[in-house]
Design a protein around this motif. Sequence first.
Motif, PDB file in Angstrom:
ATOM      1  N   MET A  66       0.828  -1.191   0.000  1.00  0.00           N
ATOM      2  CA  MET A  66       0.000   0.000   0.000  1.00  0.00           C
ATOM      3  C   MET A  66       0.868   1.249   0.000  1.00  0.00           C
ATOM      4  O   MET A  66       0.621   2.214  -0.722  1.00  0.00           O
ATOM      5  CB  MET A  66      -0.922  -0.005   1.221  1.00  0.00           C
ATOM      6  N   GLU A  67       1.920   1.239   0.841  1.00  0.00           N
ATOM      7  CA  GLU A  67       2.792   2.410   0.931  1.00  0.00           C
ATOM      8  C   GLU A  67       3.452   2.711  -0.412  1.00  0.00           C
ATOM      9  O   GLU A  67       3.585   3.876  -0.804  1.00  0.00           O
ATOM     10  CB  GLU A  67       3.858   2.193   2.012  1.00  0.00           C
ATOM     11  N   ALA A  68       3.860   1.655  -1.136  1.00  0.00           N
ATOM     12  CA  ALA A  68       4.521   1.849  -2.427  1.00  0.00           C
ATOM     13  C   ALA A  68       3.552   2.423  -3.462  1.00  0.00           C
ATOM     14  O   ALA A  68       3.902   3.340  -4.223  1.00  0.00           O
ATOM     15  CB  ALA A  68       5.102   0.521  -2.921  1.00  0.00           C
ATOM     16  N   GLN A 125      -6.500  12.502  13.869  1.00  0.00           N
ATOM     17  CA  GLN A 125      -5.062  12.657  13.678  1.00  0.00           C
ATOM     18  C   GLN A 125      -4.347  11.314  13.856  1.00  0.00           C
ATOM     19  O   GLN A 125      -3.447  10.966  13.087  1.00  0.00           O
ATOM     20  CB  GLN A 125      -4.508  13.671  14.681  1.00  0.00           C
ATOM     21  N   SER A 126      -4.757  10.562  14.850  1.00  0.00           N
ATOM     22  CA  SER A 126      -4.149   9.256  15.112  1.00  0.00           C
ATOM     23  C   SER A 126      -4.372   8.308  13.938  1.00  0.00           C
ATOM     24  O   SER A 126      -3.454   7.590  13.512  1.00  0.00           O
ATOM     25  CB  SER A 126      -4.748   8.657  16.389  1.00  0.00           C
ATOM     26  N   ALA A 127      -5.590   8.300  13.392  1.00  0.00           N
ATOM     27  CA  ALA A 127      -5.889   7.443  12.242  1.00  0.00           C
ATOM     28  C   ALA A 127      -5.035   7.845  11.034  1.00  0.00           C
ATOM     29  O   ALA A 127      -4.527   6.994  10.292  1.00  0.00           O
ATOM     30  CB  ALA A 127      -7.377   7.532  11.895  1.00  0.00           C
ATOM     31  N   PHE A 128      -4.864   9.144  10.837  1.00  0.00           N
ATOM     32  CA  PHE A 128      -4.038   9.678   9.745  1.00  0.00           C
ATOM     33  C   PHE A 128      -2.599   9.190   9.885  1.00  0.00           C
ATOM     34  O   PHE A 128      -1.983   8.715   8.928  1.00  0.00           O
ATOM     35  CB  PHE A 128      -4.108  11.204   9.794  1.00  0.00           C
ATOM     36  N   GLY A 154       1.756   6.906   8.279  1.00  0.00           N
ATOM     37  CA  GLY A 154       3.057   6.918   8.931  1.00  0.00           C
ATOM     38  C   GLY A 154       3.391   5.668   9.708  1.00  0.00           C
ATOM     39  O   GLY A 154       4.463   5.562  10.297  1.00  0.00           O
ATOM     40  N   ASP A 155       2.455   4.704   9.749  1.00  0.00           N
ATOM     41  CA  ASP A 155       2.685   3.431  10.434  1.00  0.00           C
ATOM     42  C   ASP A 155       3.201   3.654  11.856  1.00  0.00           C
ATOM     43  O   ASP A 155       4.238   3.125  12.258  1.00  0.00           O
ATOM     44  CB  ASP A 155       3.679   2.584   9.630  1.00  0.00           C
ATOM     45  N   THR A 159       5.029  15.860  10.148  1.00  0.00           N
ATOM     46  CA  THR A 159       5.880  16.635   9.250  1.00  0.00           C
ATOM     47  C   THR A 159       6.432  15.769   8.131  1.00  0.00           C
ATOM     48  O   THR A 159       6.459  16.171   6.962  1.00  0.00           O
ATOM     49  CB  THR A 159       7.043  17.272  10.034  1.00  0.00           C
ATOM     50  N   THR A 160       6.873  14.574   8.474  1.00  0.00           N
ATOM     51  CA  THR A 160       7.450  13.665   7.487  1.00  0.00           C
ATOM     52  C   THR A 160       6.425  13.270   6.430  1.00  0.00           C
ATOM     53  O   THR A 160       6.748  13.167   5.244  1.00  0.00           O
ATOM     54  CB  THR A 160       7.993  12.405   8.185  1.00  0.00           C
ATOM     55  N   ILE A 161       5.184  13.064   6.860  1.00  0.00           N
ATOM     56  CA  ILE A 161       4.129  12.680   5.925  1.00  0.00           C
ATOM     57  C   ILE A 161       3.788  13.822   4.977  1.00  0.00           C
ATOM     58  O   ILE A 161       3.691  13.646   3.761  1.00  0.00           O
ATOM     59  CB  ILE A 161       2.858  12.247   6.697  1.00  0.00           C
ATOM     60  N   VAL A 162       3.616  15.010   5.546  1.00  0.00           N
ATOM     61  CA  VAL A 162       3.140  16.149   4.760  1.00  0.00           C
ATOM     62  C   VAL A 162       4.256  16.815   3.967  1.00  0.00           C
ATOM     63  O   VAL A 162       4.074  17.190   2.806  1.00  0.00           O
ATOM     64  CB  VAL A 162       2.448  17.175   5.684  1.00  0.00           C
TER      65      VAL A 162
END
Length: 223
Positions: free
Chosen positions: A1-3, A159-162, A167-168, A208-211
Amino acid sequence: MEAVLAYLRRAIERGEYAVGDKLPSEAALSKEFEVSRSVIREALRGLQALGLTVSRTGKGTFVTATGPAENPTFGGYSARDLIEVRRHVEIPVAGYAALRRDADHLDLLGHLAERMELETDNTAWVALDSRFHITVAQTSGNPVFAKVIEEIRDALARQSAFLNQLGDRRAESNVEHRRIVTAIADGSEETAVAAMTAHLAHVEQALTTIVRPGRTAKQNRND
């Protein structure tokens, strides 16, 4: 999924899919990437969570932005505002909880931490996560703190679900929660404050890493 998510995100950011364009169907993407449709579905949900697409029932998924929102919103509150409030509320709360804990609250915190470590369903885990932070606030002995966390409970869950989806964060959060429980049980205000500080710092960096990949949380705060 991440890929799959990363590939589609890059394609949108590079302009291969412009705003207003419709993405290929789940079936077409499943065939292209040689993965199940459930994997594609999760990746598409990730794009929506980033604010890059919108799903229209019966019509498909459409591009709505060329990049993710720098300050995403969760339940009416921005990520930046949530983090700021949490730093000023939950960090001292953890210290008070270590000083004022009782057996009932310690049992509940330990029980919640254990259930989260064993939970495999994301939705159930998110609910436990919200309950955990409310219980820490209740353990402080100050009902106003608990009321503040209750007020933002829905936003925290979103936010937690996001973070879990993109971000696993679950495994790391479990470790951080366990450290918070241990510090509170030990009655160490300093250690509890440090454990909650570290937890919220990791949450902020994950966002931050996700966005904005390549950025640090500190750089975002200074912008």
